[in-house]
Motif scaffolding. Structure first.
Motif, PDB file in Angstrom:
ATOM      1  N   SER A 119      58.342 -30.499  47.682  1.00  0.00           N
ATOM      2  CA  SER A 119      58.033 -30.313  46.264  1.00  0.00           C
ATOM      3  C   SER A 119      58.819 -29.164  45.674  1.00  0.00           C
ATOM      4  O   SER A 119      59.384 -28.325  46.396  1.00  0.00           O
ATOM      5  N   ALA A 120      58.845 -29.146  44.341  1.00  0.00           N
ATOM      6  CA  ALA A 120      59.379 -28.019  43.572  1.00  0.00           C
ATOM      7  C   ALA A 120      58.349 -27.713  42.497  1.00  0.00           C
ATOM      8  O   ALA A 120      57.950 -28.596  41.744  1.00  0.00           O
ATOM      9  N   SER A 121      57.895 -26.471  42.440  1.00  0.00           N
ATOM     10  CA  SER A 121      56.822 -26.098  41.521  1.00  0.00           C
ATOM     11  C   SER A 121      57.191 -24.842  40.752  1.00  0.00           C
ATOM     12  O   SER A 121      57.944 -23.993  41.245  1.00  0.00           O
ATOM     13  N   ILE A 122      56.639 -24.736  39.558  1.00  0.00           N
ATOM     14  CA  ILE A 122      56.833 -23.554  38.723  1.00  0.00           C
ATOM     15  C   ILE A 122      55.465 -22.957  38.399  1.00  0.00           C
ATOM     16  O   ILE A 122      54.541 -23.674  38.016  1.00  0.00           O
ATOM     17  N   ARG A 123      55.322 -21.646  38.587  1.00  0.00           N
ATOM     18  CA  ARG A 123      54.118 -20.936  38.184  1.00  0.00           C
ATOM     19  C   ARG A 123      54.543 -19.819  37.230  1.00  0.00           C
ATOM     20  O   ARG A 123      55.524 -19.121  37.494  1.00  0.00           O
ATOM     21  N   LEU A 124      53.816 -19.658  36.150  1.00  0.00           N
ATOM     22  CA  LEU A 124      54.172 -18.705  35.108  1.00  0.00           C
ATOM     23  C   LEU A 124      53.054 -17.693  34.906  1.00  0.00           C
ATOM     24  O   LEU A 124      51.873 -18.066  34.880  1.00  0.00           O
ATOM     25  N   PHE A 125      53.409 -16.439  34.768  1.00  0.00           N
ATOM     26  CA  PHE A 125      52.404 -15.406  34.554  1.00  0.00           C
ATOM     27  C   PHE A 125      51.794 -15.567  33.168  1.00  0.00           C
ATOM     28  O   PHE A 125      52.496 -15.632  32.158  1.00  0.00           O
ATOM     29  N   SER A 126      50.464 -15.619  33.140  1.00  0.00           N
ATOM     30  CA  SER A 126      49.744 -15.951  31.911  1.00  0.00           C
ATOM     31  C   SER A 126      49.888 -14.895  30.824  1.00  0.00           C
ATOM     32  O   SER A 126      49.663 -15.190  29.642  1.00  0.00           O
ATOM     33  N   MET A 196      57.541 -17.686  38.737  1.00  0.00           N
ATOM     34  CA  MET A 196      58.301 -18.029  39.946  1.00  0.00           C
ATOM     35  C   MET A 196      58.547 -19.530  40.028  1.00  0.00           C
ATOM     36  O   MET A 196      57.824 -20.328  39.421  1.00  0.00           O
ATOM     37  N   VAL A 197      59.592 -19.880  40.783  1.00  0.00           N
ATOM     38  CA  VAL A 197      59.835 -21.260  41.159  1.00  0.00           C
ATOM     39  C   VAL A 197      59.672 -21.330  42.672  1.00  0.00           C
ATOM     40  O   VAL A 197      60.121 -20.427  43.397  1.00  0.00           O
ATOM     41  N   ILE A 198      59.008 -22.375  43.145  1.00  0.00           N
ATOM     42  CA  ILE A 198      58.679 -22.483  44.566  1.00  0.00           C
ATOM     43  C   ILE A 198      59.126 -23.844  45.093  1.00  0.00           C
ATOM     44  O   ILE A 198      58.726 -24.886  44.567  1.00  0.00           O
ATOM     45  N   PHE A 199      59.943 -23.824  46.133  1.00  0.00           N
ATOM     46  CA  PHE A 199      60.332 -25.046  46.834  1.00  0.00           C
ATOM     47  C   PHE A 199      59.615 -25.057  48.179  1.00  0.00           C
ATOM     48  O   PHE A 199      59.600 -24.051  48.888  1.00  0.00           O
ATOM     49  N   SER A 200      59.023 -26.183  48.509  1.00  0.00           N
ATOM     50  CA  SER A 200      58.279 -26.273  49.763  1.00  0.00           C
ATOM     51  C   SER A 200      58.845 -27.356  50.660  1.00  0.00           C
ATOM     52  O   SER A 200      59.376 -28.363  50.192  1.00  0.00           O
ATOM     53  N   SER A 201      58.731 -27.111  51.961  1.00  0.00           N
ATOM     54  CA  SER A 201      59.163 -28.071  52.977  1.00  0.00           C
ATOM     55  C   SER A 201      58.037 -28.257  53.980  1.00  0.00           C
ATOM     56  O   SER A 201      57.281 -27.321  54.257  1.00  0.00           O
ATOM     57  N   ARG A 202      57.938 -29.447  54.547  1.00  0.00           N
ATOM     58  CA  ARG A 202      56.927 -29.676  55.589  1.00  0.00           C
ATOM     59  C   ARG A 202      57.344 -29.059  56.920  1.00  0.00           C
ATOM     60  O   ARG A 202      56.526 -28.898  57.817  1.00  0.00           O
ATOM     61  N   ASP A 203      58.622 -28.730  57.028  1.00  0.00           N
ATOM     62  CA  ASP A 203      59.166 -28.135  58.251  1.00  0.00           C
ATOM     63  C   ASP A 203      58.935 -26.624  58.226  1.00  0.00           C
ATOM     64  O   ASP A 203      59.383 -25.935  57.312  1.00  0.00           O
ATOM     65  N   THR A 204      58.261 -26.097  59.240  1.00  0.00           N
ATOM     66  CA  THR A 204      57.984 -24.663  59.285  1.00  0.00           C
ATOM     67  C   THR A 204      59.250 -23.833  59.478  1.00  0.00           C
ATOM     68  O   THR A 204      59.259 -22.630  59.204  1.00  0.00           O
ATOM     69  N   GLN A 205      60.322 -24.463  59.954  1.00  0.00           N
ATOM     70  CA  GLN A 205      61.561 -23.738  60.211  1.00  0.00           C
ATOM     71  C   GLN A 205      62.612 -23.943  59.110  1.00  0.00           C
ATOM     72  O   GLN A 205      63.696 -23.384  59.198  1.00  0.00           O
ATOM     73  N   HIS A 206      62.284 -24.739  58.105  1.00  0.00           N
ATOM     74  CA  HIS A 206      63.290 -25.051  57.087  1.00  0.00           C
ATOM     75  C   HIS A 206      63.721 -23.805  56.317  1.00  0.00           C
ATOM     76  O   HIS A 206      64.908 -23.564  56.113  1.00  0.00           O
ATOM     77  N   TYR A 207      62.741 -23.016  55.877  1.00  0.00           N
ATOM     78  CA  TYR A 207      63.039 -21.758  55.191  1.00  0.00           C
ATOM     79  C   TYR A 207      62.667 -20.603  56.097  1.00  0.00           C
ATOM     80  O   TYR A 207      61.544 -20.528  56.593  1.00  0.00           O
ATOM     81  N   GLN A 208      63.627 -19.691  56.293  1.00  0.00           N
ATOM     82  CA  GLN A 208      63.405 -18.563  57.175  1.00  0.00           C
ATOM     83  C   GLN A 208      63.971 -17.292  56.547  1.00  0.00           C
ATOM     84  O   GLN A 208      64.926 -17.351  55.767  1.00  0.00           O
ATOM     85  N   PRO A 209      63.389 -16.130  56.877  1.00  0.00           N
ATOM     86  CA  PRO A 209      63.929 -14.867  56.372  1.00  0.00           C
ATOM     87  C   PRO A 209      65.395 -14.710  56.754  1.00  0.00           C
ATOM     88  O   PRO A 209      65.814 -15.100  57.842  1.00  0.00           O
TER      89      PRO A 209
END
Length: 234
Positions: A119-126, A196-209
């Motif tokens: 997914s790709a999600s956007i959250r905005l500070f109110s 913020m914009v947030i991209f999520s992956s089901r793979d725990t290793q897809h995004y890493q520091p």
């Protein structure tokens, strides 16, 4: 009986630094002692011992192989970056031509899924956007106070986070998401003050520091201006 020079030489304690200093000060040592150098044997884990010449050639071959691997990796990264930037240009053109905020969010989602992301999600500070009722997009709102503990824990002074979030953190940022393994989170605004914009992956290793954030930087700079077409700033 040894002369004074011989006695002074034998009195010097030889160690790695002493030998190295001597060789640096006498660059013609190996030329003057070519035959003796050929007799020097160096320990080898496979063959027991090898000549100094063989040992040096093996080091050169290993260095060349390492350089070839690094060049190949750089070429692969360059090709991957070119693909990403081309895709980013297409995304920008797509988002600009969206005819509603929901259409824009849908197009961002499709772009992310084209890379195999969940997914790709956007959250905005109110406190920075007018998205309260009767807006249809109140679900995008996030209070800064609720986000602050996560920001301190995960981002510190950085504008990006790549890695895994725990259950409560995911519930705060992505309450509708399921099976989130890892995320790439990028703050919007020069100081991350807009959301913020947030991209999520089901793979725990897809995004890493430690992963690159060039594309995230570009998206974080682009999205606020596009969002202002549909949402007023507070």
């Amino acid at each position: 009986m040894k002369n004074v020079e011989e006695q002074s030489i034998t009195s010097i304690a030889l160690d790695d630094d002493t030998v190295m200093q001597y060789l640096l000060q006498n660059p013609d040592f190996f030329i003057r002692n070519a035959r003796r150098v050929e007799q020097i044997r160096v320990p080898n884990p496979v063959r027991g011992t090898v000549s100094l010449v063989e040992w040096h050639l093996a080091r050169q071959r290993n260095h060349v192989n390492q350089l070839e691997e690094e060049i190949t990796l750089l070429m692969e990264q360059a090709n991957a970056n070119e693909t990403l930037f081309t895709s980013l240009l297409h995304l920008q053109a797509s988002l600009i031509t969206a005819d509603s905020l929901q259409d824009m969010l849908n197009r961002l989602q499709c772009w992310a899924r084209g890379f195999g992301l969940a997914s790709a999600s956007i959250r905005l500070f109110s406190d920075r956007w007018n998205i309260g009722a009767p807006s249809d997009f109140t679900h995008l709102a996030l209070t800064r106070s609720a986000f602050e503990p996560l920001r301190i824990q995960r981002l510190g002074d950085e504008l990006h986070f790549l890695g895994c979030l725990n259950g409560p953190e995911l519930l705060l940022l992505l309450p509708q998401a399921k099976q989130v393994g890892s995320v790439a989170l990028s703050m919007l605004g020069d100081a991350g003050e807009l959301g913020m914009v947030i991209f999520s992956s089901r793979d725990t290793q897809h995004y890493q520091p430690g992963m690159g954030t060039v594309i995230l930087n570009q998206l974080a700079r682009m999205l606020p201006t596009l969002l202002e077409r549909w949402i007023e700033r507070a």
